[in-house]
Design an enzyme around this catalytic site. Sequence first.
Site, PDB file in Angstrom:
ATOM      1  N   CYS A  84      -0.756  -2.644   1.763  1.00 57.31           N
ATOM      2  CA  CYS A  84       0.131  -1.845   2.174  1.00 57.31           C
ATOM      3  C   CYS A  84       0.923  -0.847   1.244  1.00 57.31           C
ATOM      4  CB  CYS A  84       1.060  -2.031   3.404  1.00 57.31           C
ATOM      5  SG  CYS A  84       2.134  -3.564   2.737  1.00 57.31           S
ATOM      6  N   HIS A 441       6.631  -5.225   4.654  1.00 58.80           N
ATOM      7  CA  HIS A 441       5.662  -4.187   5.172  1.00 58.80           C
ATOM      8  C   HIS A 441       6.171  -2.924   4.478  1.00 58.80           C
ATOM      9  CE1 HIS A 441       2.142  -2.494   7.017  1.00 58.80           C
ATOM     10  NE2 HIS A 441       2.898  -1.742   7.651  1.00 58.80           N
TER      11      HIS A 441
END
Length: 493
Positions: A84, A441
């Site tokens: 990510c 994240h």
Amino acid sequence: MVSRRGSSDTKAIVCIFTDRIRISNNWVSHLSFAGLLGAAGFVFAQQHGLFRNLNNLNLFSGKEKDAGDDSFLVPGLQNLGNNCFLNVILQALASCKDFRSFLQWVLDDARDSVAGELEEQLPLTFALSALLQELCTVGSRRSVSSPRKVMVALTDYATNFNLTSQQDAAEALLHLISSLQEEIVVCYRPSQSYNLSDILFSRNLRMLAPSEGLHGLMELKRWHKHLRGPFDGILGSTLMCRTCSSQISLEFQFFHTLPLSPLLHNGGYNIMFGCTLENCLNKFLDAEKVENYFCYRCWHGAALKYLSVIGAAEIDIEKVRSCGGEDQCDCKTSHHLQRMPWSNSYSHILKQLIIARFPKLLCIQVQRASFNMFEEFKLSGHIAFPLVLDLSLFTPTSIGLNIEERIEMSSEYQKPEASRKHGIYRLVTVVEHFGRTGSGHYTVYRSVRVSSQEEEEDCEELSWFSISDSEVCRVSESDVLGAEASLLFYERL
């Protein structure tokens, strides 16, 4: 890290559940244990940022998502294993028009200059350019692109940077830029041997190739353009004595990102309430006092006064007066001057950074990782940032230093008139990180110009999208400005 919007969104979830179920006041007693557990898990997941945008869930509306919104969607990116951090960088670069143009220019120029297929000779440039063009496609349906080709090509250059385990997004950007430069330099070399610093900092490229004529000059200009990407800015670092107004040193270096430290509360664990990006820029560029630095000019001035007071011989005074400087100086060995009292506090040494050249694309890294004697931790809190940033306001005017008179630099140094013209930037991308340092994240907000639904021809409007890997949804400017940014991408107007 719990999102700042988490508490309000959680209340909204509870209200939605209670409104949808529409049962009696003792509805809890009729729910199964599994239902309660599922609802609790849903709320917990939302609180911890596992659902990036509630608008993606049809559960929260009384009807299906309006089909008109689908015409304003850009592709998401597959997560191929904790990448990510790279996905947000790729999405950010897709919104940077100057970066896409730079890649396309390199490829177009290479077709006439590089032997062989472009995909073989410039694999990273080719794959990255194709992917960014794909990510700029505004479609009527949701789509997901794959970063696999870019990752494979990048692995050949960034061999020690694992692309399938969680990494820092800013570090990924620097690896990507340096890998592109490495690939381009290998394919583009001028016929003559030149010093890279001469090419990059030269005041006049014509002076470097006097014997090669127009062809040599054009080749140098072409190579110069390949080496200097849109993220390349120049920072100057000046060291000056405020006491005697002498410039001790002046050095220049390239930068691809500006690392800015936020203002902190006294405890140092949280960002100060009301902190702005302008505060961080001022902190980065403010002059700071350098302790225990010896100013030779101040010392020699004091030495002349001391020798005059003690009635030293004229030959000793003249030796100090005509001293050539730091490297050749042996004045301290003089019999008289060995007894001269001196303290470094007599000099007031200042160090200051100067943005000597504004890049086309400005990437600002908010340094949220911090350390104490026990652990590394993340600084939480919001930093207000503008949609339009005037960087020329942060050009230093004086610390006793007249920049225009004292800097004999190339035309890359932008004087105040040029600074005001070239220092205006527009926000194009915001990268946000959820979780602890070293894990968590990344998501990204990116701007895209899409065709307006109005009747006027060639009319475009700016839309913002929130992207978490393959999940994409439209958001408002207020959502963007409320993000706890880790990286900010600005494009020069």
